[in-house]
Write an enzyme that holds these catalytic residues in place. Structure first.
Site, PDB file in Angstrom:
ATOM      1  N   SER A 250       0.841  -1.200   0.000  1.00 16.84           N
ATOM      2  CA  SER A 250       0.000   0.000   0.000  1.00 16.84           C
ATOM      3  C   SER A 250       0.873   1.246   0.000  1.00 16.84           C
ATOM      4  O   SER A 250       2.109   1.170   0.041  1.00 16.84           O
ATOM      5  CB  SER A 250      -0.916   0.012   1.227  1.00 16.84           C
ATOM      6  N   LYS A 251       0.227   2.407  -0.008  1.00 14.24           N
ATOM      7  CA  LYS A 251       0.956   3.675  -0.069  1.00 14.24           C
ATOM      8  C   LYS A 251       1.856   3.875   1.147  1.00 14.24           C
ATOM      9  O   LYS A 251       2.866   4.585   1.057  1.00 14.24           O
ATOM     10  CB  LYS A 251      -0.031   4.842  -0.180  1.00 14.24           C
ATOM     11  N   ARG A 252       1.498   3.250   2.256  1.00 15.13           N
ATOM     12  CA  ARG A 252       2.338   3.446   3.450  1.00 15.13           C
ATOM     13  C   ARG A 252       3.717   2.809   3.291  1.00 15.13           C
ATOM     14  O   ARG A 252       4.621   3.082   4.092  1.00 15.13           O
ATOM     15  CB  ARG A 252       1.637   2.885   4.682  1.00 15.13           C
TER      16      ARG A 252
END
Length: 473
Positions: A250-252
């Site tokens: 994910s973006k994290r």
């Protein structure tokens, strides 16, 4: 003829997983002298945006993944946007209705949620109970009078379904565990599983290569193919891409889209090389492949059957290898200009070429070249207040008289001049290099000092040192 497709939804940027799916479909088609098709699945009316479609197309072309048919070029199986194929979906729906294999559903989302919770409470699988399958005409009229508009569900035939996945092998499904899927929403827009089947059939798609997350969809799609009397394509489900901590990517976890990676300074050849290795393992013990080298080697036998792990450091290393060993200087300069065009002037192109020649063995990203360029052309320098200026100033006062007499005509002559200065002043190399570098760049490390001096030029070197001394003496 082999025909593969990549069918993104234009609801966001091209994710690294989507890029891999596109690449694997492209590679398999080219390996088999087939055709690779780009299809835009834009039936999510609320989230689909034309700007995302343009970005996806631009990113694929930047990667060198080119298609034979698609929304921006001609083809015999178009249109290549689902939003332009609605009449075809409605026609295919009518075939299923006429066969008694699709039915109207008037259930609200609230009613379906109540049913789902009750089934879960009773420890039953949350499967639609077909309450709308045998509605009378009167019951339908009552729902319509309430303002309800029907969606359409596919009537799943209960049986033991078997198919062979070209990566996972034989897969068996008890279809009684599959809920009747909605195939046409009440607004007349087809759902993914239905539109996908219709498009794959009418576009003569022979092989569907996609991520493992679609495994559950495949059984539904095969059943719809069979209900329409069509032969389904071959399916291949490639492993998921996980984050380094083995969780869902994910973006994290940092940059995960092609545009983000492009903006970080990756070059397309390196990115394609890295993406190909996310789930595919070549026979020989090597890691660097051009796309043309991968095509004849690509096959399903060497696609892994377990998740791949996204490794930014490995990707940077591959990018470094391309910058230092493979790409010509002129190509790197071209990429740098596209990367940060606003930073460069035509009058400084010779400087940029020299920076690439000098720094390609140290650079990992295109921005590494840009940072050196900015250091050289930017005379407005801000110094860190924590650096001991007075110590540097006293040494620079001694060094500057030697610097002005050094021959800046070549890197070698600069090296010799610095050695002479060091010897004459009885100083260590670091005691000579650090004050000069800091006065010139406000940094304590970076490009080799002789190269830095050569690129800046004697006049600017002396002016920066004088400016530094005027501030801190």
């Amino acid at each position: 003829m082999v025909r593969t497709r990549f069918a993104p939804s234009p609801t966001g940027q091209l994710h690294i997983g989507g890029a891999r799916t596109a690449l694997f479909n492209f590679l398999f088609a080219k390996k088999n002298n087939g055709k690779f098709i780009l299809r835009i699945e834009d039936t999510d009316l609320e989230r689909s945006k034309i700007e995302f479609e343009k970005m996806i197309i631009e990113d694929l072309k930047w990667l060198g993944i080119n298609w034979d048919e698609g929304p921006d070029i001609s083809g015999n199986y178009g249109p290549y946007r689902q939003s332009e194929r609605l009449e075809l979906y409605r026609s295919e729906l009518k075939k299923l209705i006429d066969k008694g294999l699709a039915y109207e559903c008037y259930c609200t989302e609230e009613e379906l949620e109540v049913q789902r919770k009750l089934q879960l409470k009773e420890k039953k699988p949350p499967i639609y109970d077909r309450r709308c399958l045998n509605l009378t005409k009167k019951q339908k009229e009552e729902y319509i009078n309430q303002g309800r508009r029907p969606s359409f569900r596919f009537l799943v035939p209960y049986k033991n379904l078997e198919y062979t996945d070209l990566i996972h092998g034989l897969i068996k499904i008890d279809t009684s565990l599959i809920s009747d899927p909605i195939i046409m929403k009440s607004n007349g827009i087809p759902t993914y599983n239905f539109a996908c089947v219709v498009d794959d059939y009418y576009m003569n798609i022979t092989h569907v290569i996609r991520g493992d997350e679609h495994l559950d969809n495949t059984s539904r799609q095969i059943l719809i193919f069979e209900a329409l009397g069509y032969k389904p394509p071959f399916y291949s489900h490639i492993p998921m891409i996980l984050a380094p901590d083995r969780t869902k990517l994910s973006k994290r976890h940092g940059a995960t889209s092609v545009k983000e990676l492009k903006d970080l300074g990756f070059v397309p050849e390196a990115l394609v090389n890295y993406i190909a290795l996310l789930g595919w393992s070549p026979k020989e013990n090597r890691e660097i492949f051009s796309i043309d080298e991968i095509i004849p080697k690509f096959d399903f036998d060497h696609i892994l059957d377990h998740p791949a792990v996204y490794d930014m450091e490995k990707m940077k290393w591959i990018n470094h290898y391309y910058l230092s060993n493979i790409l010509p200087v002129s190509k790197i300069v071209e990429y740098i200009k596209d990367f940060k065009i606003e930073n460069f002037q035509d009058s400084n192109m010779d400087l940029l070429y020299k920076i690439v020649e000098f720094e390609r063995n140290r650079a990992y990203l295109l921005n590494d070249f840009v940072q050196v360029y900015d250091l050289i052309v930017n005379d407005e320098i801000s110094y860190d207040s924590e650096v001991p200026y007075n110590d540097f100033s006293s040494i620079l006062n001694k060094i500057k008289d030697y610097l002005v007499n050094i021959d800046f005509g070549s890197i070698e002559s600069i090296k010799e001049g610095l050695k002479f200065t060091q010897k004459e002043l009885n100083l260590k190399t670091a005691d000579v290099y650090k004050p000069i570098r800091f006065a010139l760049t406000a940094k304590l490390e970076g490009i080799e000092l002789p190269k830095l001096l050569y690129l800046i030029g004697k006049d600017k070197v002396m002016k920066r040192i004088e400016k530094y001394l005027n501030i801190y003496v």
